[in-house]
Design a protein around this motif. Sequence first.
Motif, PDB file in Angstrom:
ATOM      1  N   VAL A 119      39.777 -11.271  22.655  1.00 47.68           N
ATOM      2  CA  VAL A 119      40.272 -11.685  21.327  1.00 47.68           C
ATOM      3  C   VAL A 119      39.346 -12.794  20.604  1.00 47.68           C
ATOM      4  CG1 VAL A 119      41.933 -12.066  19.606  1.00 47.68           C
ATOM      5  CG2 VAL A 119      42.482 -11.049  22.000  1.00 47.68           C
ATOM      6  N   PHE A 120      38.288 -12.527  20.039  1.00 47.88           N
ATOM      7  CA  PHE A 120      37.310 -13.291  19.512  1.00 47.88           C
ATOM      8  C   PHE A 120      36.560 -12.699  18.309  1.00 47.88           C
ATOM      9  CE2 PHE A 120      35.075 -11.227  23.003  1.00 47.88           C
ATOM     10  CZ  PHE A 120      33.951 -10.875  22.363  1.00 47.88           C
ATOM     11  N   ALA A 121      35.842 -13.656  17.747  1.00 47.96           N
ATOM     12  CA  ALA A 121      34.765 -12.963  16.682  1.00 47.96           C
ATOM     13  C   ALA A 121      33.460 -13.560  16.913  1.00 47.96           C
ATOM     14  CB  ALA A 121      35.263 -13.161  15.319  1.00 47.96           C
ATOM     15  N   GLY A 122      32.413 -12.871  16.473  1.00 42.17           N
ATOM     16  CA  GLY A 122      31.154 -13.356  16.733  1.00 42.17           C
ATOM     17  C   GLY A 122      30.604 -13.211  18.276  1.00 42.17           C
ATOM     18  N   ASP A 123      29.224 -13.829  18.186  1.00 44.10           N
ATOM     19  CA  ASP A 123      28.763 -13.940  19.771  1.00 44.10           C
ATOM     20  C   ASP A 123      28.103 -15.150  19.962  1.00 44.10           C
ATOM     21  OD1 ASP A 123      26.027 -13.720  18.884  1.00 44.10           O
ATOM     22  OD2 ASP A 123      26.101 -11.768  18.750  1.00 44.10           O
ATOM     23  N   ARG A 124      27.651 -15.378  21.343  1.00 48.72           N
ATOM     24  CA  ARG A 124      26.809 -16.558  21.480  1.00 48.72           C
ATOM     25  C   ARG A 124      25.385 -16.028  22.203  1.00 48.72           C
ATOM     26  NH1 ARG A 124      32.125 -19.219  23.804  1.00 48.72           N
ATOM     27  NH2 ARG A 124      30.668 -20.396  25.186  1.00 48.72           N
ATOM     28  N   ALA A 125      24.850 -15.241  21.601  1.00 50.27           N
ATOM     29  CA  ALA A 125      23.678 -14.791  22.369  1.00 50.27           C
ATOM     30  C   ALA A 125      22.311 -15.911  22.102  1.00 50.27           C
ATOM     31  CB  ALA A 125      22.985 -13.449  21.464  1.00 50.27           C
ATOM     32  N   ALA A 126      22.550 -16.741  21.056  1.00 54.41           N
ATOM     33  CA  ALA A 126      21.677 -18.021  21.319  1.00 54.41           C
ATOM     34  C   ALA A 126      21.747 -18.716  22.277  1.00 54.41           C
ATOM     35  CB  ALA A 126      21.666 -18.419  19.818  1.00 54.41           C
ATOM     36  N   GLU A 127      23.101 -18.983  22.552  1.00 54.77           N
ATOM     37  CA  GLU A 127      23.538 -20.078  23.737  1.00 54.77           C
ATOM     38  C   GLU A 127      23.025 -19.389  24.943  1.00 54.77           C
ATOM     39  OE1 GLU A 127      27.403 -20.943  26.031  1.00 54.77           O
ATOM     40  OE2 GLU A 127      27.766 -21.082  23.524  1.00 54.77           O
ATOM     41  N   PHE A 128      23.242 -18.132  25.092  1.00 61.13           N
ATOM     42  CA  PHE A 128      22.829 -17.366  26.376  1.00 61.13           C
ATOM     43  C   PHE A 128      21.288 -17.651  26.477  1.00 61.13           C
ATOM     44  CE2 PHE A 128      20.869 -13.854  28.273  1.00 61.13           C
ATOM     45  CZ  PHE A 128      21.315 -13.793  29.566  1.00 61.13           C
ATOM     46  N   ALA A 129      20.533 -17.407  25.315  1.00 56.32           N
ATOM     47  CA  ALA A 129      19.036 -17.455  25.522  1.00 56.32           C
ATOM     48  C   ALA A 129      18.630 -18.998  25.723  1.00 56.32           C
ATOM     49  CB  ALA A 129      18.521 -16.976  24.057  1.00 56.32           C
ATOM     50  N   ALA A 130      19.228 -19.995  25.366  1.00 56.64           N
ATOM     51  CA  ALA A 130      19.193 -21.279  25.736  1.00 56.64           C
ATOM     52  C   ALA A 130      19.388 -21.809  27.037  1.00 56.64           C
ATOM     53  CB  ALA A 130      19.987 -22.302  24.688  1.00 56.64           C
TER      54      ALA A 130
ATOM     55  N   PRO B 292      32.461 -14.255  25.088  1.00 58.74           N
ATOM     56  CA  PRO B 292      31.146 -14.063  24.338  1.00 58.74           C
ATOM     57  C   PRO B 292      30.351 -15.245  24.785  1.00 58.74           C
ATOM     58  CG  PRO B 292      32.738 -15.138  22.795  1.00 58.74           C
ATOM     59  CD  PRO B 292      33.624 -14.609  24.104  1.00 58.74           C
ATOM     60  N   GLY B 293      30.977 -16.076  25.484  1.00 54.79           N
ATOM     61  CA  GLY B 293      29.925 -17.147  25.996  1.00 54.79           C
ATOM     62  C   GLY B 293      29.298 -17.111  27.141  1.00 54.79           C
ATOM     63  N   SER B 294      30.125 -16.989  28.247  1.00 54.65           N
ATOM     64  CA  SER B 294      29.817 -17.395  29.638  1.00 54.65           C
ATOM     65  C   SER B 294      29.775 -16.122  30.572  1.00 54.65           C
ATOM     66  CB  SER B 294      30.659 -18.264  30.447  1.00 54.65           C
ATOM     67  OG  SER B 294      31.889 -17.780  30.418  1.00 54.65           O
ATOM     68  N   SER B 295      30.294 -15.073  30.130  1.00 58.39           N
ATOM     69  CA  SER B 295      30.111 -13.670  30.996  1.00 58.39           C
ATOM     70  C   SER B 295      30.324 -12.636  29.989  1.00 58.39           C
ATOM     71  CB  SER B 295      31.129 -13.853  31.969  1.00 58.39           C
ATOM     72  OG  SER B 295      31.129 -12.552  32.633  1.00 58.39           O
TER      73      SER B 295
END
Length: 389
Positions: free
Chosen positions: A75-86, A305-308
């Motif tokens: 249950v979330f909105a958005g993603d954190r693809a940029a954080e993954f790339a970093a 969306p952040g760590s997995s």
Amino acid sequence: MSSLLVDDIGELVTNVAGAGEGGPLGIRRRVALLVEEGRVAWIGPSRDAPAADRRIDAGGAAVLPGFVDSHAHLVFAGDRAAEFAARMAGEPYTGGGIRTTVGATRAASDEELRATVRRLRAEAMRQGSTTMEIKSGYGLTVADEARSLRIAAEVSTETTFLGAHVVPAEYADRPDDYVGLVCGPMLAAAAPYARWVDVFCERGAFDADHTRAILTCGQAAGLGVRVHANQLGPGPGVRLGVELGAASVDHCTHLDDADVDVLAGSPTVATLLPGAEFSTRSPYPDARRLLDAGVTVALATDCNPGSSYTSSMPFCIALAVREMRMTPAEAVWAATAGGARALRRDDIGVLTPGARADVVILDAPSHLHLAYRPGVPLIRQVLHNGVPQ
């Protein structure tokens, strides 16, 4: 009464020890499985298969219980693809990105959140996950936590109140006040939609005293206990979880001998989440150490969306075998029966008469291929409650 026969099964993983070969996997060969009213009604040699209203020909393939994903954040909105790339460029993972998702989730409509939950739940089902636990934790207000769980409960009975994911920005200087909110109005609003309570017991999140207070309040409200424990470093989470009778302590990346000993002497399951280590370039948990000590181990995706950001249990099985020193049989058991134990369920994660007819038919002759052929879509067909998906 409608019936369905899954016939010509080359290898059936029952997860009933002593039912066949393969130790705990209880493998039976050249058998058929009859489903009636959403339950397994009969298992026996294909030559003795009874008549049924419908028939699925497994064609000699492997069949196993549906995967039980006992740890996910959908249950979330958005993603954190940029954080993954970093992170892939060398930045360390600290857990701080959770607050980014909190902001996006609070701003999203119910319809947007519902669409994400249903998309990810369907994605996981296609990959064989017939049971999925879903946590809140990206709202962190009374209204947002309650609505997160209400939406999660539309697709799963295994819902977990994780108001204690992190301390939100507006309470950054008043963590005690936030814990009071979690234990009071937030828990009262969330409990009607939750089966479990969970806390991220970690540096930068909640310490032992706050964790104990929240979990104890959750227990008093009738919720079972789960704990995010020992992910980012050593800490009190595992031992606290065992002390409070937690069904599962999850992550278990950094354990000392005392942690392993208390787990080995308890019914608490150690749920390992190798997708998180893959996505954060962190050390993997030592599953071999836990298994050799007699600890019950489960595998789950930690889909978030952040760590997995994976919903694939087959991927996690392959990681567990390659990186965590589990055998293919141990990993398959952990992803099915182990997950069921982490949810304190005995009707799923097994295929035996009376069990729920959650069935995965592989496009492969053996369960070994789940680790042997990583990244290959080997899930041919899924039955959930006996219904083809």
